[in-house]
Design an enzyme around this catalytic site. Structure first.
Site, PDB file in Angstrom:
ATOM      1  N   ASN A  17      44.534  39.374  44.418  1.00 26.46           N
ATOM      2  CA  ASN A  17      45.583  38.399  44.651  1.00 26.46           C
ATOM      3  C   ASN A  17      45.775  37.540  43.381  1.00 26.46           C
ATOM      4  OD1 ASN A  17      46.858  35.933  45.347  1.00 26.46           O
ATOM      5  ND2 ASN A  17      46.425  36.303  47.514  1.00 26.46           N
ATOM      6  N   ASP A  19      47.784  35.153  42.734  1.00 24.11           N
ATOM      7  CA  ASP A  19      47.948  33.709  42.948  1.00 24.11           C
ATOM      8  C   ASP A  19      46.591  33.018  43.010  1.00 24.11           C
ATOM      9  OD1 ASP A  19      50.861  33.681  43.234  1.00 24.11           O
ATOM     10  OD2 ASP A  19      50.469  34.902  45.018  1.00 24.11           O
ATOM     11  N   LYS A  20      45.623  33.696  43.618  1.00 30.19           N
ATOM     12  CA  LYS A  20      44.268  33.115  43.635  1.00 30.19           C
ATOM     13  C   LYS A  20      43.711  33.037  42.220  1.00 30.19           C
ATOM     14  CE  LYS A  20      42.551  34.730  48.146  1.00 30.19           C
ATOM     15  NZ  LYS A  20      41.520  35.595  48.740  1.00 30.19           N
ATOM     16  N   GLU A  50      38.513  46.950  51.888  1.00 34.67           N
ATOM     17  CA  GLU A  50      38.980  46.671  53.236  1.00 34.67           C
ATOM     18  C   GLU A  50      38.173  45.520  53.831  1.00 34.67           C
ATOM     19  OE1 GLU A  50      40.038  49.024  57.207  1.00 34.67           O
ATOM     20  OE2 GLU A  50      39.134  50.242  55.603  1.00 34.67           O
ATOM     21  N   ASP A  84      37.424  34.242  50.144  1.00 39.52           N
ATOM     22  CA  ASP A  84      38.130  34.609  51.372  1.00 39.52           C
ATOM     23  C   ASP A  84      38.585  33.316  52.023  1.00 39.52           C
ATOM     24  OD1 ASP A  84      38.992  37.037  52.672  1.00 39.52           O
ATOM     25  OD2 ASP A  84      38.016  36.233  54.446  1.00 39.52           O
ATOM     26  N   PHE A 176      51.777  29.569  47.042  1.00 42.83           N
ATOM     27  CA  PHE A 176      51.914  30.903  47.632  1.00 42.83           C
ATOM     28  C   PHE A 176      51.495  30.852  49.101  1.00 42.83           C
ATOM     29  CE2 PHE A 176      47.473  32.400  48.033  1.00 42.83           C
ATOM     30  CZ  PHE A 176      46.810  31.454  47.277  1.00 42.83           C
ATOM     31  N   ARG A 205      40.396  25.654  48.173  1.00 38.94           N
ATOM     32  CA  ARG A 205      39.871  26.613  47.178  1.00 38.94           C
ATOM     33  C   ARG A 205      39.192  25.869  46.031  1.00 38.94           C
ATOM     34  NH1 ARG A 205      43.863  29.403  46.990  1.00 38.94           N
ATOM     35  NH2 ARG A 205      42.926  30.958  48.326  1.00 38.94           N
TER      36      ARG A 205
HETATM   37  P1  ITT Z   1      41.936  39.154  48.298  1.00 40.75           P
HETATM   38  O1  ITT Z   1      41.272  39.584  49.563  1.00 40.75           O
HETATM   39  O2  ITT Z   1      42.233  40.275  47.343  1.00 40.75           O
HETATM   40  O3  ITT Z   1      41.186  38.035  47.608  1.00 40.75           O
HETATM   41  P2  ITT Z   1      44.073  38.235  50.092  1.00 40.75           P
HETATM   42  O4  ITT Z   1      45.486  37.798  49.827  1.00 40.75           O
HETATM   43  O5  ITT Z   1      43.862  39.369  51.042  1.00 40.75           O
HETATM   44  O6  ITT Z   1      43.375  38.514  48.660  1.00 40.75           O
HETATM   45  P3  ITT Z   1      42.648  36.367  51.869  1.00 40.75           P
HETATM   46  O7  ITT Z   1      42.360  37.391  52.874  1.00 40.75           O
HETATM   47  O8  ITT Z   1      41.546  35.439  51.460  1.00 40.75           O
HETATM   48  O9  ITT Z   1      43.256  36.978  50.531  1.00 40.75           O
HETATM   49  O10 ITT Z   1      43.823  35.366  52.275  1.00 40.75           O
HETATM   50  C1  ITT Z   1      44.452  35.384  53.453  1.00 40.75           C
HETATM   51  C2  ITT Z   1      45.866  34.905  53.332  1.00 40.75           C
HETATM   52  O11 ITT Z   1      45.870  33.489  53.485  1.00 40.75           O
HETATM   53  C3  ITT Z   1      46.600  35.172  52.012  1.00 40.75           C
HETATM   54  O12 ITT Z   1      47.189  36.425  51.974  1.00 40.75           O
HETATM   55  C4  ITT Z   1      47.633  34.057  52.011  1.00 40.75           C
HETATM   56  O13 ITT Z   1      48.738  34.418  52.801  1.00 40.75           O
HETATM   57  C5  ITT Z   1      46.892  32.943  52.707  1.00 40.75           C
HETATM   58  N1  ITT Z   1      46.301  32.012  51.743  1.00 40.75           N
HETATM   59  C6  ITT Z   1      45.094  32.100  51.128  1.00 40.75           C
HETATM   60  N2  ITT Z   1      44.914  31.044  50.321  1.00 40.75           N
HETATM   61  C7  ITT Z   1      46.016  30.287  50.419  1.00 40.75           C
HETATM   62  C8  ITT Z   1      46.441  29.082  49.834  1.00 40.75           C
HETATM   63  O14 ITT Z   1      45.688  28.432  48.953  1.00 40.75           O
HETATM   64  N3  ITT Z   1      47.625  28.593  50.177  1.00 40.75           N
HETATM   65  C9  ITT Z   1      48.408  29.221  51.057  1.00 40.75           C
HETATM   66  N4  ITT Z   1      48.113  30.371  51.654  1.00 40.75           N
HETATM   67  C10 ITT Z   1      46.912  30.899  51.340  1.00 40.75           C
END
Ligand code: ITT
Length: 224
Positions: A17, A19-20, A50, A84, A176, A205
């Site tokens: 991700n 954005d992270k 997964e 996560d 995001f 985060r």
């Molecule tokens: P990775 O597992 O590759 O790290 P992911 O997008 O699948 O990436 P997560 O399962 O941790 O990550 O995140 C779950 C969802 O929560 C993510 O897809 C976003 O839609 C949302 N999310 C996570 N952090 C956020 C944030 O800081 N602000 C807004 N939405 C967020």
């Protein structure tokens, strides 16, 4: 840890991700000068992990394990960092929680976009008055750094959270995911109205990553 130089330590952010990565990277670069911090994309690592666990901790550990195993032969001094994150909404009994990335129902084989999930959340909550919500991030760390006589392995998790409310409509165009509908009580704004720096001053985060940085500094200074 005898004789270990910072430029021999490789930290890898175990996420696909982007954005992270934008939020995490500047915070990790604070640990010490010369430590190199890479994303999977920087290293051209293509790995799909997964998320099969039912907790944020479990999924964060899956990600550090998978990336550590994948890169272990390439870097002698390696630390993997995974995030996560889940959004727990009080009026939805804690949903979407660990399923935040896969909240909106989709046809077989398709993943929801951020916008699909946000629209599904607003629709689901149309008649729900209790809009209190918490963002929680678990950061897992897994590392191998030189010890006194043999390599020192460590694994740990830290967490951060922030309280807010789910708005009735999207506000702001930064950030995001659920940022446009997450109203941060302490800032009186949504995350989507904040720059990365502003979000990093108070987000779930950033609080978790700051704890991870403290833990890593302790390990690197104590030289176990
Ligand atoms: P990775 O597992 O590759 O790290 P992911 O997008 O699948 O990436 P997560 O399962 O941790 O990550 O995140 C779950 C969802 O929560 C993510 O897809 C976003 O839609 C949302 N999310 C996570 N952090 C956020 C944030 O800081 N602000 C807004 N939405 C967020």
């Amino acid at each position: 840890m005898k004789g270990l130089k910072n430029d021999e330590i490789t930290i890898v952010i175990a996420t696909n991700n982007r954005d992270k990565v934008t939020e995490i990277k500047p915070l990790l670069e604070n640990i010490a000068p010369d430590i190199s911090v890479h994303s999977l994309a920087d290293l051209q690592v293509d790995i799909e992990i997964e998320e099969t666990e039912e907790t944020l901790e479990g999924n964060a550990k899956l990600k550090t394990d998978a990336v550590f195993n994948h890169l272990s032969d390439r870097f002698p001094c390696l630390i993997t960092v995974a995030d996560d994150t889940g959004l727990a909404v009080s009026g939805l009994n804690g949903a979407p929680g660990v399923y935040s990335a896969r909240f909106a129902p989709m046809p077989e084989g398709k993943s929801p976009t951020y916008d699909d999930n946000v629209r599904h959340l607003l629709r689901t909550m149309e008649n729900i008055a209790d809009r209190k919500a918490t963002f929680r991030t678990v950061i897992a760390l897994k590392g191998r750094i030189p010890g006194d006589s043999s390599p020192y392995m460590f694994e740990t998790t830290v967490e951060g959270f922030v309280e807010g409310e789910i708005t009735r409509e999207k506000t702001g165009n930064k950030g995001f995911g659920y940022d446009p509908v997450f109203w941060v009580n302490s800032a009186q704004a949504t995350f989507a109205q904040m720059s990365t720096d502003e979000k990093n001053r108070l987000s779930h985060r950033s609080l978790a990553v700051k704890k991870a940085v403290e833990e890593l500094r302790r390990l690197l200074i104590l030289k176990p």
